[in-house]
Scaffold this motif. Sequence first.
Motif, PDB file in Angstrom:
ATOM      1  N   VAL A 165       0.262  -1.367   0.012  1.00 20.76           N
ATOM      2  CA  VAL A 165       0.326   0.123   1.174  1.00 20.76           C
ATOM      3  C   VAL A 165       0.041  -0.729   2.339  1.00 20.76           C
ATOM      4  O   VAL A 165      -0.728   0.089   3.417  1.00 20.76           O
ATOM      5  CB  VAL A 165      -0.473   1.224   0.580  1.00 20.76           C
ATOM      6  CG1 VAL A 165       0.025   2.824   0.761  1.00 20.76           C
ATOM      7  CG2 VAL A 165      -0.959   0.785  -0.697  1.00 20.76           C
ATOM      8  N   ASP A 202      -6.447   6.734  -5.034  1.00 18.87           N
ATOM      9  CA  ASP A 202      -6.058   5.641  -5.916  1.00 18.87           C
ATOM     10  C   ASP A 202      -5.882   5.376  -6.788  1.00 18.87           C
ATOM     11  O   ASP A 202      -5.073   4.831  -7.371  1.00 18.87           O
ATOM     12  CB  ASP A 202      -8.400   5.431  -5.997  1.00 18.87           C
ATOM     13  CG  ASP A 202      -8.312   4.618  -4.810  1.00 18.87           C
ATOM     14  OD1 ASP A 202      -7.851   4.198  -3.675  1.00 18.87           O
ATOM     15  OD2 ASP A 202      -9.428   4.571  -4.535  1.00 18.87           O
ATOM     16  N   ASP A 209       1.434   2.013  -8.336  1.00 15.84           N
ATOM     17  CA  ASP A 209       1.726   0.308  -9.005  1.00 15.84           C
ATOM     18  C   ASP A 209       1.677  -0.086 -10.512  1.00 15.84           C
ATOM     19  O   ASP A 209       2.922  -0.917 -10.896  1.00 15.84           O
ATOM     20  CB  ASP A 209      -0.244  -0.034  -8.742  1.00 15.84           C
ATOM     21  CG  ASP A 209      -0.034  -1.920  -8.600  1.00 15.84           C
ATOM     22  OD1 ASP A 209       1.163  -1.984  -8.212  1.00 15.84           O
ATOM     23  OD2 ASP A 209      -0.873  -2.500  -8.949  1.00 15.84           O
ATOM     24  N   ARG A 247      -0.024   6.704   3.812  1.00 11.22           N
ATOM     25  CA  ARG A 247       0.217   6.623   2.108  1.00 11.22           C
ATOM     26  C   ARG A 247       2.408   6.987   1.611  1.00 11.22           C
ATOM     27  O   ARG A 247       2.555   5.880   1.217  1.00 11.22           O
ATOM     28  CB  ARG A 247      -0.702   6.719   0.966  1.00 11.22           C
ATOM     29  CG  ARG A 247      -1.963   6.634   1.009  1.00 11.22           C
ATOM     30  CD  ARG A 247      -2.640   7.435   0.386  1.00 11.22           C
ATOM     31  NE  ARG A 247      -3.982   6.139   0.172  1.00 11.22           N
ATOM     32  CZ  ARG A 247      -4.787   6.036   1.160  1.00 11.22           C
ATOM     33  NH1 ARG A 247      -4.546   7.229   2.474  1.00 11.22           N
ATOM     34  NH2 ARG A 247      -6.037   5.543   1.401  1.00 11.22           N
ATOM     35  N   TRP A 260       1.208  -3.143  -4.954  1.00 12.18           N
ATOM     36  CA  TRP A 260       1.670  -1.926  -3.942  1.00 12.18           C
ATOM     37  C   TRP A 260       0.730  -2.157  -3.488  1.00 12.18           C
ATOM     38  O   TRP A 260      -0.535  -1.679  -3.731  1.00 12.18           O
ATOM     39  CB  TRP A 260       1.792  -0.581  -4.139  1.00 12.18           C
ATOM     40  CG  TRP A 260       2.847   0.050  -3.016  1.00 12.18           C
ATOM     41  CD1 TRP A 260       3.404  -0.292  -2.303  1.00 12.18           C
ATOM     42  CD2 TRP A 260       2.269   1.667  -3.073  1.00 12.18           C
ATOM     43  NE1 TRP A 260       3.755   0.739  -1.218  1.00 12.18           N
ATOM     44  CE2 TRP A 260       2.768   2.005  -1.630  1.00 12.18           C
ATOM     45  CE3 TRP A 260       1.344   2.361  -3.793  1.00 12.18           C
ATOM     46  CZ2 TRP A 260       2.047   2.843  -1.023  1.00 12.18           C
ATOM     47  CZ3 TRP A 260       1.161   3.267  -3.155  1.00 12.18           C
ATOM     48  CH2 TRP A 260       1.717   4.105  -1.540  1.00 12.18           C
ATOM     49  N   ARG A 268      -1.921   5.329  -6.057  1.00 10.37           N
ATOM     50  CA  ARG A 268      -1.791   4.136  -5.758  1.00 10.37           C
ATOM     51  C   ARG A 268      -1.286   3.145  -7.455  1.00 10.37           C
ATOM     52  O   ARG A 268      -0.637   2.902  -7.373  1.00 10.37           O
ATOM     53  CB  ARG A 268      -3.243   3.092  -4.390  1.00 10.37           C
ATOM     54  CG  ARG A 268      -2.173   1.806  -4.599  1.00 10.37           C
ATOM     55  CD  ARG A 268      -3.820   0.640  -4.112  1.00 10.37           C
ATOM     56  NE  ARG A 268      -4.676   1.227  -5.251  1.00 10.37           N
ATOM     57  CZ  ARG A 268      -5.564   0.531  -5.370  1.00 10.37           C
ATOM     58  NH1 ARG A 268      -6.339   0.939  -4.015  1.00 10.37           N
ATOM     59  NH2 ARG A 268      -6.525   1.195  -6.200  1.00 10.37           N
ATOM     60  N   ASP A 269      -2.741   3.853  -8.061  1.00  6.92           N
ATOM     61  CA  ASP A 269      -2.185   2.874  -8.899  1.00  6.92           C
ATOM     62  C   ASP A 269      -0.846   3.294 -10.156  1.00  6.92           C
ATOM     63  O   ASP A 269      -0.849   2.431 -10.706  1.00  6.92           O
ATOM     64  CB  ASP A 269      -3.858   2.769 -10.094  1.00  6.92           C
ATOM     65  CG  ASP A 269      -5.494   2.572  -9.469  1.00  6.92           C
ATOM     66  OD1 ASP A 269      -4.660   1.360  -8.687  1.00  6.92           O
ATOM     67  OD2 ASP A 269      -5.883   2.666 -10.007  1.00  6.92           O
TER      68      ASP A 269
END
Length: 595
Positions: free
Chosen positions: A539, A436, A443, A499, A537, A439-440
């Motif tokens: 994913v 996470d 992003d 990912r 994003w 991803r952040d």
Amino acid sequence: MPEASRDTGPAFPEPGKRNVLVTSALPYVNNIPHLGNIVGSVLSGDVFARYCRGRGINTLYVGGTDEYGTTTEAKALSEGCTPQQLCDKYRAIHEEIYKWFNLSFDIFGRTTTELQTTITQDIFLKLNKNGYLKEQSTTQLFCEAHQSFLADRFVEGECPSCAYLDARGDQCDLCGHLLDPLELKNPRCKVDGSAPVTKETNHVFWNWISCSQRWMPSSRRPLRTVTGPTLPRPLPQLWLKEGLEPRSITRDMRWGTKVPLPGYEEKVIYPWFDACIGYVSITACYTDQWEKWWRSPKDVQLYQFMGKDNVVFHSVIFPATQIGTRETWTKPHHLSATDYITYEGGKFSKSRGIGVFGDSARKTGIDSDIWRFYLIFHRPESGDTEFTWDSFISDNNNLLLKNLGNFVSRVLKFVNSQHCDSIVPDWTTYHEPSFDVFRDQIDKLLKRYNEELDAVKLRAGLSTILAISQQGNGFLQANKLDGNLAKNEPEKCAAVVGRAVNLVHLLAALLAPYMPKTADSINMQLGATPLLIPDRWTVDSIQPGHKIGKAEHLFRQIKPEKAQEWRKTFGSDEAKKVKEEEAALKAKKSAALKA
Ligand code: MET
């Protein structure tokens, strides 16, 4: 990925949506453009237009060649051909170069068209009808030998300030004094060397003051944004502050748009008056419904790209012509101007064989995408930048190959390997909090990229892409993606691969405005259709079970020894020599001024 509309019919703005009209300064076609010319206008415009299309914005990218003017006339004289022949010859060279650089114009037109004449004359007559034009008698140099008034560039003589014998009609190259040709001592015609006489002639003057009065009270800031070098900004402001002196908008030349008034048969409209109208007439060549783009200030945002010397014409002259017609026009929304790029510390010079010109970049055997990358990465957005072969090679070898290329190829090769058999594994069954965080981070960078490109910070956007692939490399590193992970923790391995593959897909979309061929290649290797540049994003653009193509190298190492070879071919020594000569000239100038 929406491409230029060439193959799908004309694009039109859609009311209520965001529509972007992009223009890049129309290059003169009396020379071959060098890297600095290319990055300043056409390449920057292309990157931005591609970005807009990549965001799904309705976009039209207009370019073309600027063919009128004294320089073209003078060059045609020196090459022994007509101005039109000269333009045709150089236009073909420009077109070839822009094709090689993969510039995605919706239309690449020219200013020597009937439509340019019609639209310019129409604007001219409207300014006249609205009372902004008036005739004024002027005294000018006239060459009796070839029966013609002499434009500034066609006269030479002795500088009244420093006595330099070869001062030009508009400026002395030795002391820098700005001249009226009438001030020259012993003037001579550049065409035949004879001594000109003075003669009275009429010209049309544009009363800027009344135009600016119309303009200033209603909108003090005619432009939302001007990005670029600090230098040209004060100039338009100065012009406005001083109230814009009436300015002659006719010239004693033949090569230009005819003046639609009786008695002006031997004169033409001042080329900078109608140069920017070129964008309008070129759009009219693209579609007879050009007014949808040019008369829709509510629906269309006009983004214009140029070198800094063009700013005043786009930010003052062009909007003033629009305002003077008292009609509705799409006015400039954002001007993006660049400073200059120098070649190994000196100036580009075709005649002295210094620097890389558009037609010789390909002779290096280096792909146009690498050139596009380098030029935007060193785009002179806030001060001059310098082209050097060492940085060219090192950017390729480090930023592209070791960072971006390494990430993409490591991921795709892994999917190709026996661990995945080219199938993206089911990566949805395993989760770690660090995913996470990853991803952040991406992003956040994606958001930054969109903000940068929306603000036309093209250079920053490219750095952000590199920061994203750097994060990607870090992610593979931190999770130790290799055969052991596949064997010992297959679910975690799948989660990392899924990912990473999605990030490769995102990177292709972000890279496409800058390096379109590389982006195409990544998508082909992924076996995926191009992704529109998203806001977030998510994913999920590549799903478990997707079969990818075969991984291939995106970039190749350039040997550092190449620098020496290219320096020789592209005149780096000569560049140094010129720099020394310039320093000597400067010293001579200051000595002359002291004396
Ligand atoms: N021809 C000009 C130049 O190359 C630009 C004209 S833009 C309308 O500087």
